[in-house]
Write a protein that holds these residues in place. Structure first.
Motif, short mmCIF file in Angstrom:
data_model
loop_
_atom_site.label_atom_id
_atom_site.label_comp_id
_atom_site.label_asym_id
_atom_site.label_seq_id
_atom_site.Cartn_x
_atom_site.Cartn_y
_atom_site.Cartn_z
N ARG A 63 1.29 4.14 -2.88
CA ARG A 63 1.08 5.55 -2.59
C ARG A 63 2.24 6.39 -3.11
O ARG A 63 2.05 7.39 -3.79
CB ARG A 63 0.94 5.77 -1.08
N GLU A 69 12.19 7.95 -1.54
CA GLU A 69 11.84 9.18 -0.83
C GLU A 69 13.08 10.04 -0.61
O GLU A 69 13.04 11.26 -0.75
CB GLU A 69 11.18 8.83 0.51
N ARG A 119 9.52 21.77 -5.41
CA ARG A 119 8.08 21.90 -5.70
C ARG A 119 7.39 22.74 -4.62
O ARG A 119 6.56 23.59 -4.92
CB ARG A 119 7.43 20.52 -5.75
N VAL A 120 7.71 22.46 -3.39
CA VAL A 120 7.11 23.23 -2.31
C VAL A 120 7.43 24.71 -2.48
O VAL A 120 6.55 25.57 -2.43
CB VAL A 120 7.61 22.74 -0.93
N ALA A 148 2.21 9.23 -6.03
CA ALA A 148 2.62 10.60 -5.73
C ALA A 148 3.74 11.03 -6.67
O ALA A 148 3.73 12.15 -7.19
CB ALA A 148 3.08 10.69 -4.26
N VAL A 203 0.84 -1.20 0.00
CA VAL A 203 0.00 0.00 0.00
C VAL A 203 0.88 1.25 0.00
O VAL A 203 0.66 2.20 -0.75
CB VAL A 203 -0.96 0.01 1.22
N GLU A 204 1.89 1.22 0.86
CA GLU A 204 2.80 2.35 0.96
C GLU A 204 3.53 2.57 -0.37
O GLU A 204 3.66 3.69 -0.85
CB GLU A 204 3.79 2.12 2.11
N ALA A 244 -2.99 22.83 -6.65
CA ALA A 244 -1.91 21.88 -6.44
C ALA A 244 -0.77 22.12 -7.41
O ALA A 244 0.38 22.07 -7.05
CB ALA A 244 -2.44 20.46 -6.61
N GLU A 291 5.10 18.77 -12.60
CA GLU A 291 6.24 19.68 -12.57
C GLU A 291 7.55 18.92 -12.79
O GLU A 291 8.53 19.14 -12.08
CB GLU A 291 6.31 20.38 -11.22
#
Lengths: 211, 126, 657
Positions: free
Chosen positions: C546, C597, C607-608, C550, C542-543, C652, C558
């Protein structure tokens, strides 16, 4: 420690969970929201009814359900075991109060107790009233002799009528403040209830063909 | 209504870094009250994210005793919120509100990034 | 669900547990059903053929394999000695209590080693307790749910007949424990059915739930109002059900064979075959008027003509018993049949036209079967599981089905908690000694409606010691019975007169000792280990999914913010994760996800930064400043939230202008 019904509710308390100050009557702590343990209240006080024999059955149901909806342990499945246990004891107290107020027999016994009289329907009490005693023996014999459903039904009808009569008489006696009379009627009601139970047993036995 | 610069507003910032999330006044008030009733001093409240729940992700809200080195900081209506770096991308641009319903009350994030909610509303896909 | 603020690290996991959705299980005598209510509408879980019913039948292979459901039922005919069914009838039962079942069980039952213990079943070379067999069924249901949900399941609401006594309830809870399931609540089957109608169909008012299953009969009266489901009265017979109808018909067939001069005496296995044939005949006659069936045993073939009227005359006396119990329950609650606003049918046996006719006559209205009578209980259980895990407004207020009491002198039962008392409940009664200087007292706890101990079910005997020696009748021993919301009893006793409190607190055991339970749990550890592995693997996948989603979304929106090297590295890692997630190496998946990650962090930071810049670029300066500058906001007063709201609604993927 005894507490008069409804009294002393303004005194401050400490919440068991956050130790915040709350009023003794609060069901929930207004600081941390934790449910509080039930107070030692009798059935009338717990559901907020005056100590009278006449009660509004629909209103009892409404208040009981409303309180259970807030206090039942199923509302606290995400809380700590301790809080769940407190909710459980709240639900138990509510159920006890509900059963007492709904049942004319228990309600009358509580009213007599409130008036400082020992309950005439406690354990090991025998019927003192000679007239009722005679009647009791007579009806029991009739029931034992009944072999078909119709005969049992007839006795059942009589028991139901007596049940209603006792409740009316209880209402009148409490209304007039005649507690001795109320006590006698309560004994009679208890007797008719017990008989109704026996009538059902007899009816079931006949229906199942056991004679 | 919208606060235009007045009075000591002349002290302009060089280049204000915009806030990552918006916090309604109601939410801020509630956070303030909860911080006050916590019973010990707090740095603020940290918004985190957790990757469990029925459809993947869910937000967490916890009291924070200190700021983490990578935490994004948001000041709103007098309260400090910290955003866990793992949560930043997900939570960017959301609005944190406080709602009171008949049977429950709590905080809610309105998230324009969100694509689907599971039936329970606790989790979301991005 | 609204979020609350918690202490660091104390945030409860979604749905009250980190293990996700709680399931609803109807553990039936003949069939079981599992349902979930994760979204708006509850869903009954079906097999690939769309069948919801899992036969409550377990086949034990010589190699130690266990098969549950349709496959096991099919083996009933070929390999009857290896197959166990109708196990629910034995839950919590000791050998001595099985006399009334009168050889109706088509397998070998043995007494437990200790007296009064739960019976054992001899199957293949194994000796199993009913709890273990039930656990095997529950495990299969759990696996079905996990396959369907793609996640592990460890919590359930399990239904039991309202008329189940304390022993059978405890046994059911233990079976769930063996199957790796925490029981959030044991819910009475009719109550669950009412919940399904109340929540799914919006029913309100006074309802009667008539539940005639394979092995048990229950009747419950409920008031449904604004999300509160209050049981007013309940009654039933824990040993009366559709199986009994089958046995009556089977006996008729066997008698007919005898009359035809056939001498072969059927073995246990052959009896199962006859019952299987009878079940077919019964189902057939629910829609057809008559038919003929052929039975071949020991090379002897017999033919049996049967019509619906005959079946009805056979089962009518049993039905009359259910109707009489129904009337008693109505009386208990103080209602007449005509006051009932709806009669809900539960259980496969309510398909019989005769049942519907008789109920129609009694209540003066057609019974309801909008929700499949076979599935309605599981649906209700799933809805209650959801209510309990999510803290919804729904509330079930149930009652004790049977009176609980203490044996007094002469074998007479003194009731402490009468039947139909709302639960949770605690009631106390005082007892006394009957001998001078008596210092101990044996408390015999019984359950049932009869006056004498012999006719009630014994739940356990406890001894209260340390009573101060007083004259007979002087000691005051207060015995408290507490029944929790699952309907399970705890007894405590205390001597009150002298202030010397000799107290005991015990839960009745139902004949499965703690040692035995521990052994069974140990044995089920094998399963538990597998379960844990499976769960961790599911979580890792599942992780991984995800993170991949993402990443894909970020690169699409971007991608230009990533350097070509980063991009290549990330895509390479994503490929490896996808490969790993298809396998079963959990550590490999987790390690790769972590590396991804790590590698993606600079890209994410860019991106942030850009998103925040975008927020700034997209709005008028005064808006932003009003929002950003605390001192400016303070000067502007408290009314600035309107502007702030607009300014920070950042899309977003910000504009690339």
């Amino acid at each position: 420690m005894t507490e008069a019904a409804g009294g002393d509710s303004g005194a401050p308390h400490a919440c068991w969970s956050c130790h915040g100050p709350i009023t003794a009557a609060a069901l929930f702590c207004h600081v941390c929201g934790a449910v509080q343990p039930p107070r030692p209240l009798d059935a009338f006080a717990r559901l907020g009814f005056p100590g009278r024999f006449e009660v509004d059955a629909a209103e009892i149901d409404k208040r009981y359900r409303g309180l259970q909806q807030r206090l039942h342990p199923d509302r606290f499945t995400k809380r700590s075991p301790r809080e769940r246990a407190i909710a459980e004891s709240q639900a138990m107290s509510l159920n006890d109060a509900y059963e007492t107020l709904k049942d004319p027999l228990k309600r009358a016994a509580l009213l007599l107790e409130r008036a400082g009289r020992s309950s005439p329907i406690g354990e090991n009490r025998t019927i003192q009233d000679p007239a009722l005693l005679m009647e009791a023996m007579e009806v029991r014999e009739a029931l034992a002799a009944a072999t078909d459903l119709a005969a049992v039904e007839a006795i059942g009808k009589r028991a139901a009528a007596e049940d209603r009569r006792c409740i009316e008489a209880l209402g009148a006696a409490f209304g007039a403040g005649e507690l001795d009379k109320a006590s006698r009627q309560l004994t009679a009601l208890k007797y008719w209830r017990k008989l109704a139970e026996e009538i059902r047993g007899r009816r079931a036995a006949i229906a199942h063909g056991a004679g | 209504m919208d606060g235009s610069l007045k009075g000591n507003g002349g002290k302009t910032m060089a280049r204000p870094r915009p806030q990552a999330i918006n916090v309604t006044e109601r939410a801020a008030e509630r956070v303030k009250a909860l911080l006050a009733s916590r019973g010990k001093p707090s740095f603020g409240v940290r918004i985190g994210i957790r990757t469990k729940g029925c459809s993947g992700l869910s937000y967490t809200l916890e009291f924070a005793d200190e700021k983490g080195p990578l935490d994004e900081m948001v000041e709103a209506h007098g309260v400090t919120l910290l955003i866990d770096p793992k949560a930043t991308m997900f939570i960017l641009g959301t609005e944190m509100d406080y709602v009171e319903e008949k049977l429950q009350s709590g905080f809610v994030f309105t998230n324009p990034n969100e694509k689907g909610r599971c039936g329970c509303g606790e989790s979301f896909h991005v | 669900m609204l979020l609350q603020i918690h202490e660091p690290g104390q945030t409860p996991t979604p749905h009250a547990t980190e293990r996700g959705v709680a399931i609803g299980i109807d553990l039936g005598t003949t069939n079981s059903v599992v349902a979930i209510a994760a979204g708006e509408t509850p869903e009954v879980l079906r097999d690939e053929n769309g069948k919801a019913l899992v036969p409550s039948v377990v086949a034990y292979g010589e190699d130690g394999s266990v098969e549950v459901g349709e496959g096991a039922r099919r083996r009933l005919l070929d390999d009857p000695g290896a197959v166990v069914g109708s196990i629910k009838r034995l839950m919590g039962r000791a050998a001595g209590e099985l006399k009334h079942l009168g050889g109706t069980l088509p397998y070998e039952v043995e007494p437990a080693d200790d007296q009064g213990g739960m019976v054992r079943i001899r199957v293949q070379d194994r000796r199993l307790s009913p709890v273990e067999v039930s656990a095997d069924i529950l495990r299969a249901l759990r696996a079905r749910a996990e396959t369907s949900l793609g996640q592990t399941v460890t919590e359930a609401v399990v239904t039991v007949p309202a008329y189940f006594d304390d022993a059978a309830r405890s046994a059911t809870k233990d079976a769930a424990r063996l199957a790796g399931l925490t029981v959030l609540r044991l819910v009475n089957e009719p109550t669950a059915a009412a919940l399904a109608y109340g929540l799914d169909k919006g029913a309100e008012g006074l309802y009667a739930i008539y539940d005639l299953g394979g092995g048990t009969f229950d009747i419950s009266l409920l008031r449904l109002e604004k999300g509160v489901f209050q049981v007013l009265a309940t009654g039933g017979d824990a040993a009366l059900g559709g199986d009994d109808f089958d046995h009556l018909i089977a006996e008729r067939f066997l008698a007919e064979r005898k009359a035809q001069g056939l001498v072969h005496r059927p073995s246990i296995g052959e009896a199962k075959q006859v019952l299987a044939a009878v079940r077919l005949a019964k189902e057939c006659l629910s829609t057809q008027e008559r038919g003929e069936w052929r039975i071949e045993l020991g090379g002897e073939t017999s033919r049996h003509a049967l019509d619906r009227a005959t079946v009805e005359s056979l089962i009518r006396p049993l039905l009359a018993r259910t109707l009489s119990i129904t009337q008693s329950a109505l009386e208990d609650a103080g209602f007449r049949p005509t006051e009932v606003q709806g009669v809900v049918l539960v259980g496969g046996s309510t398909r019989l036209p005769l049942v519907r006719r008789e109920l129609g006559t009694l209540f003066g209205r057609e019974p309801l079967a909008d929700i499949d009578p076979d599935e309605v209980v599981a649906v209700g259980a799933a809805l209650q599981a959801r209510a309990l895990t999510r803290g919804e407004g729904t509330l079930l207020l149930d009652v004790t089905p049977l009176s609980l009491g203490i044996e007094t002198m002469g074998g007479i039962v003194e009731k402490v908690i009468p039947r139909n008392s709302p639960i949770p409940v605690a009631m106390a009664q005082e007892f006394t000694t009957y001998q001078d200087g008596q210092t101990g007292m044996l408390l015999h706890v019984v359950q049932g409606e009869r006056e004498t101990v012999a006719e009630c079910r014994s739940l356990g005997r406890f001894e209260l010691k340390g009573i101060p020696p007083l004259t007979a009748g002087a000691a005051r021993i207060r015995v408290t019975f507490a029944v929790d919301a699952d309907g399970l009893l705890t007894v405590s006793a205390e001597e009150k007169t002298t202030g010397v409190s000799a107290a005991i607190e015990v839960k009745p055991s139902y004949g499965l000792g703690e040692d035995e339970m521990a052994r069974m749990l140990r044995e089920s550890m094998e399963h538990a280990q597998e379960d844990m592995e499976r769960r961790l693997l599911i979580e890792a996948r599942v992780e991984a999914e995800r993170v991949l989603l993402a990443l894909a979304a970020a690169l699409k929106a971007e991608g230009e913010l990533a350097t070509p090297e980063e991009r290549a590295q990330l895509q390479n890692l994503a490929h490896e994760i996808r490969k790993a997630a298809a396998g079963a190496d959990r550590d490999l998946i987790n390690g790769l996800v972590e590396r991804l990650e790590e590698t993606g962090r600079p890209f994410a930071q860019r991106r942030v930064d850009r998103a925040l810049q975008g927020a700034l670029a997209g709005h008028r300066l005064d808006e932003v400043e009003a929002d950003m500058a605390p001192d400016a906001r303070a000067a502007a007063g408290s009314g600035s939230s309107g502007a702030a709201r607009t300014s920070s609604r950042v899309p977003a993927a910000p504009r690339n202008d």
